[in-house]
Design a protein around this motif. Sequence first.
Motif, mmCIF file in Angstrom:
data_model
loop_
_atom_site.group_PDB
_atom_site.id
_atom_site.type_symbol
_atom_site.label_atom_id
_atom_site.label_comp_id
_atom_site.label_asym_id
_atom_site.label_seq_id
_atom_site.Cartn_x
_atom_site.Cartn_y
_atom_site.Cartn_z
ATOM 1 N N UNK A 76 0.821 -1.203 0.000
ATOM 2 C CA UNK A 76 0.000 0.000 0.000
ATOM 3 C C UNK A 76 0.860 1.260 0.000
ATOM 4 N N UNK A 77 1.981 1.212 0.710
ATOM 5 C CA UNK A 77 2.897 2.347 0.726
ATOM 6 C C UNK A 77 3.384 2.666 -0.687
ATOM 7 N N UNK A 78 3.804 1.623 -1.429
ATOM 8 C CA UNK A 78 4.307 1.838 -2.785
ATOM 9 C C UNK A 78 3.208 2.298 -3.731
ATOM 10 N N UNK A 79 2.009 1.754 -3.554
ATOM 11 C CA UNK A 79 0.887 2.201 -4.387
ATOM 12 C C UNK A 79 0.607 3.678 -4.155
ATOM 13 N N UNK A 80 0.586 4.090 -2.891
ATOM 14 C CA UNK A 80 0.346 5.503 -2.555
ATOM 15 C C UNK A 80 1.431 6.400 -3.142
ATOM 16 N N UNK A 81 2.674 5.960 -3.058
ATOM 17 C CA UNK A 81 3.778 6.744 -3.616
ATOM 18 C C UNK A 81 3.676 6.824 -5.136
ATOM 19 N N UNK A 82 3.298 5.723 -5.762
ATOM 20 C CA UNK A 82 3.142 5.715 -7.222
ATOM 21 C C UNK A 82 2.057 6.701 -7.645
ATOM 22 N N UNK A 83 0.939 6.688 -6.935
ATOM 23 C CA UNK A 83 -0.163 7.598 -7.263
ATOM 24 C C UNK A 83 0.263 9.045 -7.085
ATOM 25 N N UNK A 84 1.083 9.287 -6.089
ATOM 26 C CA UNK A 84 1.528 10.662 -5.821
ATOM 27 C C UNK A 84 2.571 11.139 -6.825
ATOM 28 N N UNK A 85 3.478 10.269 -7.212
ATOM 29 C CA UNK A 85 4.623 10.678 -8.018
ATOM 30 C C UNK A 85 4.388 10.554 -9.520
ATOM 31 N N UNK A 86 3.908 9.405 -9.969
ATOM 32 C CA UNK A 86 3.993 9.075 -11.392
ATOM 33 C C UNK A 86 3.001 9.761 -12.325
ATOM 34 N N UNK A 87 1.731 9.992 -11.956
ATOM 35 C CA UNK A 87 0.838 10.660 -12.919
ATOM 36 C C UNK A 87 1.323 12.047 -13.332
ATOM 37 N N UNK A 88 1.722 12.855 -12.360
ATOM 38 C CA UNK A 88 2.222 14.195 -12.686
ATOM 39 C C UNK A 88 3.562 14.090 -13.405
ATOM 40 N N UNK A 89 4.385 13.132 -13.009
ATOM 41 C CA UNK A 89 5.649 12.905 -13.703
ATOM 42 C C UNK A 89 5.403 12.526 -15.164
ATOM 43 N N UNK A 90 4.386 11.712 -15.420
ATOM 44 C CA UNK A 90 4.053 11.309 -16.790
ATOM 45 C C UNK A 90 3.779 12.538 -17.655
ATOM 46 N N UNK A 91 2.994 13.470 -17.133
ATOM 47 C CA UNK A 91 2.688 14.694 -17.894
ATOM 48 C C UNK A 91 3.965 15.490 -18.148
ATOM 49 N N UNK A 92 4.818 15.597 -17.120
ATOM 50 C CA UNK A 92 6.073 16.340 -17.267
ATOM 51 C C UNK A 92 6.969 15.705 -18.321
ATOM 52 N N UNK A 93 7.016 14.383 -18.354
ATOM 53 C CA UNK A 93 7.845 13.685 -19.343
ATOM 54 C C UNK A 93 7.297 13.922 -20.750
ATOM 55 N N UNK A 94 5.976 13.903 -20.913
ATOM 56 C CA UNK A 94 5.388 14.154 -22.232
ATOM 57 C C UNK A 94 5.735 15.565 -22.723
ATOM 58 N N UNK A 386 -1.985 20.035 -8.585
ATOM 59 C CA UNK A 386 -1.974 19.666 -7.171
ATOM 60 C C UNK A 386 -3.356 19.763 -6.517
ATOM 61 N N UNK A 387 -4.134 20.739 -6.924
ATOM 62 C CA UNK A 387 -5.416 20.971 -6.258
ATOM 63 C C UNK A 387 -6.600 20.362 -6.995
ATOM 64 N N UNK A 388 -6.441 20.030 -8.256
ATOM 65 C CA UNK A 388 -7.543 19.454 -9.036
ATOM 66 C C UNK A 388 -7.244 18.008 -9.455
ATOM 67 N N UNK A 389 -6.124 17.830 -10.201
ATOM 68 C CA UNK A 389 -5.825 16.501 -10.719
ATOM 69 C C UNK A 389 -5.478 15.513 -9.613
ATOM 70 N N UNK A 390 -4.569 15.891 -8.706
ATOM 71 C CA UNK A 390 -4.122 14.946 -7.684
ATOM 72 C C UNK A 390 -5.263 14.491 -6.769
ATOM 73 N N UNK A 391 -6.112 15.383 -6.272
ATOM 74 C CA UNK A 391 -7.249 14.910 -5.465
ATOM 75 C C UNK A 391 -8.174 13.966 -6.244
ATOM 76 N N UNK A 392 -8.381 14.256 -7.530
ATOM 77 C CA UNK A 392 -9.227 13.379 -8.358
ATOM 78 C C UNK A 392 -8.594 11.999 -8.496
ATOM 79 N N UNK A 393 -7.286 11.950 -8.691
ATOM 80 C CA UNK A 393 -6.583 10.673 -8.786
ATOM 81 C C UNK A 393 -6.659 9.911 -7.467
#
Length: 403
Positions: A76-94, A386-393
């Motif tokens: 669960x710790x890794x899942x939470x970290x993945x949700x926090x880090x990777x979606x926004x990172x994905x957009x930054x990489x694109x 941070x205030x819209x996308x992350x809470x929705x995720x």
Amino acid sequence: MKNTSKNVHLEVIRGMAAFLVVIGHLINKFPEISKHKNHFTNLIGNWATESVLIFFVLSGIVIHSSVEAKHKSAKQFLIDRFIRINPILFIAVMVSILLEIYMFNNVPSTSMIIGNLIPVSTMQGCLLDVFWNSNPVIWSLSFEMFFYVIFALFVIRKDHIHNRNVAIWFLLGLFCIYFYYHPISESIILNYLLLMLAYSPVWIIGFYIWKYRNTIRTNYTLAMLALCCLPIVSRAHFTDNYYDPIRNVLFALCSVPLFLFLVQHKKGQHFTNFLSNYLGIFLISITYLLSLLFIFNDFTYPLTSRILYICLPIAILFIVPFKKLIYRFYTFILLKPFKYIGLLSYSIYLFHNPILIILAKLTAIPLLLRIAIFVVITFGIAFLLEKKLQPALNRLLKPKPIH
């Protein structure tokens, strides 16, 4: 500071660190500023790397405090970290890929894209390089993800945190610093692991700061002295390597009294152990003296710069008597804006560099207007993420508690 919670102070520090990263890159990216660089602007602009070390220490503190407050399984710790880090990172990489292709005529390889998405890219390029042209700051996330994985696999247990494994990890990290400078193999995987482990003590120091926050004595004077010693520690060249793990560890150790002061509870504390009473003084003294020795004999710095770094801790004599004034300045001037920056800092960190690169090319627009546009766009993107996308995720991907 007295009327605010411990977590608020950490957000303020996070915000200040993000601010220094942005300022450093702004100075270097805008040609109108970079061509007039001097010792003063270098003093401010070269703190980006040290700010990332602050992020690492903060991460160790926050992760330990969060797991302690609400224990999670490793999964669960890794899942939470993945949700926090990777979606926004994905957009930054694109965004970075688009800049690499259309601004720098460089088509990143598939392996490089994947390496930045996971992420396992580093400045040293042990496994894969970062996007040097468009977004090199992704390097720090490779270290963060490594810290999280090791923490989850070897430290988190079903009903407790395995402190012995943390100590082993810390000692192994110190041991690997030697092999970072003296590689024993040309294996890219082994060298990557050595690099990750050599940086691990910085994160683990943050872990221990939270663990011993109420058993090691510190105070306002020690915290300010540690703050004034950080510049000389960060500028000392202990080796010829720019990415110097020795300096990183000493920098983190020197910051211990400052972070302890920010997170510890004052009421009802009793410090009877000799070590707990004087550990902060020892850490500041040893890191300052080592740094003084190296920087005094480092002729790559102008004499005035060396004198400034060496004498800066003396400023504590002028800071201490104005404790109330500094508290008021912090509370009324710094607290709210930097707390807010801290809350948006992850997205600011990932997106400020691509925005700067685009605006740096628009030299027909006056500099001050470009800076204003940069602030608006960067904060706008960070707010949305941070205030819209992350809470929705979080609502979508995190499991709902069972009542």
